[in-house]
Design an enzyme around this catalytic site. Sequence first.
Site: not given
Ligand code: AP5
Ligand code: MG
Length: 217
Positions: A171, A88, A127, A160, A13
Amino acid sequence: MRLVLVGPPGAGKGTQAEFIADHFAIPKISTGDIFRGNVSGGSDLGKLAKKYMDAGDLVPDEVTVAMVRERLAEDDAKVGFLLDGFPRTIGQAHELDAILNEFDAALDIVLDLEVDNDEVVRRLSGRRLCKRCGHVWHVEFDPPKVPGICDKCGGELYHRDDDYPDTVRHRLDVYVRQTRPLIEFYNGREQLVGMDAHGPVEDVTERAIALLAPFAG
Ligand code: AP5
Ligand code: MG
C-alpha cells in the site's frame, strides 16, 4: 468548506476526519469506509472492491468515481464535505473537478498529513476498527477501556485484512506511485496545506483545525 485529506496509509486521515468534520459541521466521506461497508454487506460493489483492497491495490477509477459522484449529490454534501481517501490518483482529481463543476462548486483546500514510514508501520500494526460504528482505535496509542470493545457503541473491534505487514508495504508503494503525485498537483494550484502529523492525536487535531479555520466559509 470543501476539504480533501491526503496522506499515506496510516497517516491518521480517518482519525482526524472524524474530529475535523465534527468541528466544521460537514459530512465526512471516506471511500475506504464506503467500500468496507459494501464488503461487509456483500453487495456487488463490495465483491468487486474486496479483490483490490485485500491486495492493497486501488479499486479502478471508474468504479470509485461513480460512487463518489453519487455520494456528493446527496443533500448533506451541499454545505460542504470532507473527503478522506479520495482523490488518490491524478485521474480521480480531474474527475472530482468535473463533478464539482456540475454542482457549480470548487475545492477550498487539500490538507496533507505528513508522517514517516516507521510511524505508519507502528500505527497500522496496532489499529483496530469497530465493526458497528467504524471508530478507529489503536491498541497502544488510543486504546479502548475494555480491549476488543468499542467505548463509543459497545461494538466488537477487528483488525483490517489489509493491515498485515506485506500488504502495508505494498500500500505504501502504491501511495508513492499513484497518490503522492497529487501533492505536486494541488501545490501547483495553490490549494495544498501540508502539516507534520506526528504527535498525539489531540495535538494533531488542534493544529489541523487552526490551519483549516481560515478556509471555513
Ligand atoms: P487512521 O486514522 O486509521 O489512518 P488513515 O490515514 O485513515 O489510514 P488508512 O489505512 O485508512 O488509509 P488508507 O488510505 O490506506 O486506507 P483507506 O481505508 O482509505 O490511523 C491509523 C492508526 O493510527 C489508528 O489505529 C489510529 O488510532 C492511530 N493514530 C492515528 N493518529 C495517531 C496519532 N497522532 N498518534 C498515534 N496514533 C495515531 O483505503 C483502503 C483501500 O480501499 C485502498 O487500499 C483501496 O483498495 C480502496 N480505496 C479507498 N479509497 C480509494 C480510492 N479513492 N480509489 C481507489 N481505491 C480506493
Ligand atoms: Mg482511513
